[in-house]
Enzyme design. Sequence first.
Site, short mmCIF file in Angstrom:
data_model
loop_
_atom_site.label_atom_id
_atom_site.label_comp_id
_atom_site.label_asym_id
_atom_site.label_seq_id
_atom_site.Cartn_x
_atom_site.Cartn_y
_atom_site.Cartn_z
N HIS A 115 0.86 -1.18 0.00
CA HIS A 115 0.00 0.00 0.00
C HIS A 115 0.90 1.23 0.00
CE1 HIS A 115 -2.91 3.06 1.16
NE2 HIS A 115 -1.99 3.49 2.03
N GLU A 126 -2.89 8.83 7.32
CA GLU A 126 -2.51 7.40 7.39
C GLU A 126 -1.31 7.19 8.33
OE1 GLU A 126 -2.09 6.09 3.31
OE2 GLU A 126 -4.27 6.15 3.00
N1 UDP Z 1 -8.52 -3.92 -4.49
C1 UDP Z 1 -9.06 -5.14 -4.89
N2 UDP Z 1 -9.88 -5.17 -6.00
C2 UDP Z 1 -10.15 -4.06 -6.73
C3 UDP Z 1 -9.60 -2.81 -6.32
C4 UDP Z 1 -8.79 -2.78 -5.20
O1 UDP Z 1 -8.83 -6.16 -4.24
O2 UDP Z 1 -10.89 -4.15 -7.73
C5 UDP Z 1 -7.65 -3.87 -3.31
C6 UDP Z 1 -6.16 -3.81 -3.68
O3 UDP Z 1 -5.44 -4.60 -2.75
C7 UDP Z 1 -5.85 -2.34 -3.52
C8 UDP Z 1 -6.73 -1.97 -2.32
O4 UDP Z 1 -7.93 -2.72 -2.53
O5 UDP Z 1 -4.48 -2.09 -3.27
C9 UDP Z 1 -7.05 -0.50 -2.23
O6 UDP Z 1 -7.64 -0.06 -3.43
P1 UDP Z 1 -7.28 1.34 -4.07
O7 UDP Z 1 -8.27 1.60 -5.15
O8 UDP Z 1 -7.12 2.37 -2.98
O9 UDP Z 1 -5.86 1.04 -4.79
P2 UDP Z 1 -4.37 1.44 -4.41
O10 UDP Z 1 -4.39 2.84 -3.88
O11 UDP Z 1 -3.86 0.45 -3.39
O12 UDP Z 1 -3.59 1.32 -5.71
MG MG Z 2 -5.56 3.62 -2.36
#
Ligand code: UDP
Ligand code: MG
Length: 153
Positions: A115, A126
């Site tokens: 993350h 965060e």
């Molecule tokens: N995630 C998932 N399926 C999706 C989108 C997100 O499992 O279709 C998970 C993935 O682990 C991601 C986290 O949810 O890192 C947080 O999503 P976000 O859209 O904030 O993406 P990030 O900022 O981590 O790139």
């Molecule tokens: Mg995110």
Amino acid sequence: MESTLVLIKPSGVERALIGRIIARFESKGLIIAGLKMMQLDEKILREHYSHLVDKPFFPSLLNAMMASPVIALCLKGKDVVEVVRAMAGVTDASKALPGTIRGDFGMSNQENIIHASDSPENATTEIKRFFHDKEIFDYTPCIIKFLYSPDGK
Ligand code: UDP
Ligand code: MG
């Protein structure tokens, strides 16, 4: 100097990638201001992923994020939020570019290794969520003068 929050997720911890991921941040020249291992619970994850709680994949994401301890890192540097997002790669690791952490180590949307905060404002929130004030260290590594020019550029 700007700060950001990184979590090495269970997909990175269980696959024995902790050292290799931290080494990338160190060799980039980012300052490690905080670092610890912690077991996440549903309460902190519902806050951290509040933008996703209504998504159908949220229960699966919760399980994945609680599958093992994670490593929390507070990193400092110029424009560090943008730098670390670029180093992470896009969310779906199967589509992330080679050379990025997700692109080099992952194949999954959910199990995407790390993350990284997506804005300086969210980074501030965060970092407070995952670290107590006394766990963040304000020091100047001796290599700093070889990382930036005297005016910080
Ligand atoms: N995630 C998932 N399926 C999706 C989108 C997100 O499992 O279709 C998970 C993935 O682990 C991601 C986290 O949810 O890192 C947080 O999503 P976000 O859209 O904030 O993406 P990030 O900022 O981590 O790139
Ligand atoms: Mg995110």
